[in-house]
Motif scaffolding. Structure first.
Motif, short mmCIF file in Angstrom:
data_model
loop_
_atom_site.label_atom_id
_atom_site.label_comp_id
_atom_site.label_asym_id
_atom_site.label_seq_id
_atom_site.Cartn_x
_atom_site.Cartn_y
_atom_site.Cartn_z
N GLY A 87 0.80 -1.21 0.00
CA GLY A 87 0.00 0.00 0.00
C GLY A 87 0.84 1.26 0.00
N PRO A 88 0.19 2.41 0.21
CA PRO A 88 0.83 3.71 -0.01
C PRO A 88 1.90 4.09 1.01
N CYS A 89 2.02 3.38 2.12
CA CYS A 89 3.08 3.70 3.08
C CYS A 89 4.02 2.50 3.26
N LEU A 90 4.22 1.77 2.18
CA LEU A 90 5.09 0.60 2.18
C LEU A 90 6.42 0.92 2.87
N GLY A 91 6.81 0.06 3.82
CA GLY A 91 8.09 0.25 4.51
C GLY A 91 8.00 1.08 5.78
N GLN A 92 6.91 1.84 5.96
CA GLN A 92 6.72 2.58 7.20
C GLN A 92 6.02 1.66 8.20
N SER A 93 5.94 2.11 9.44
CA SER A 93 5.38 1.25 10.48
C SER A 93 4.39 2.00 11.36
N LEU A 94 3.46 1.25 11.91
CA LEU A 94 2.62 1.76 12.98
C LEU A 94 3.50 2.04 14.19
#
Ligand code: FES
Length: 111
Positions: A87-94
């Motif tokens: 999705g649009p924030c691939l590689g980022q994390s909660l």
């Protein structure tokens, strides 16, 4: 600050729960999962555009593989570490929330 979330007996395995905590500075929404003898919690805040991850009160979208899905634009997150894998924030994390337990309750540690 430490906030009591729930009694352990009220948390079912494999279900995401939403909690809203009022601190001195803000209202913080978080998500809690108990799975595989482990509690995992994150801020209820998608790293893409900051939307809440629940689609209605206390309801979350989960894939057949158990990944959490943001209802706004479909970002998909691993439940163990909150990493966006699609999705649009691939590689980022909660943002993780530290959890503590005592004999009967689950607590969140809010920095
Ligand atoms: S705000 Fe979550 S995917 Fe866009």
């Amino acid at each position: 600050m430490i906030h009591r979330l729930a009694e352990i007996k009220d948390i079912e395995p494999g279900i995401w729960y939403e909690f809203n905590l009022q601190t001195d500075e803000a209202l913080i929404s978080l998500m809690l999962l108990y799975q595989g003898d482990k509690y995992t919690a994150f801020k209820n805040f998608c790293p893409h555009q900051g939307r809440r991850m629940n689609y209605s009160l206390g309801k979350f979208l989960v894939t057949a593989e158990g990944n959490l899905v943001c209802p706004a634009h479909g970002a998909e997150f691993k439940p163990d570490d909150g990493l966006c894998i699609n999705g649009p924030c691939l590689g980022q994390s909660l943002e993780p929330i530290h959890i503590q337990l005592n004999d009967d309750s689950v607590f969140a540690i809010i920095p």
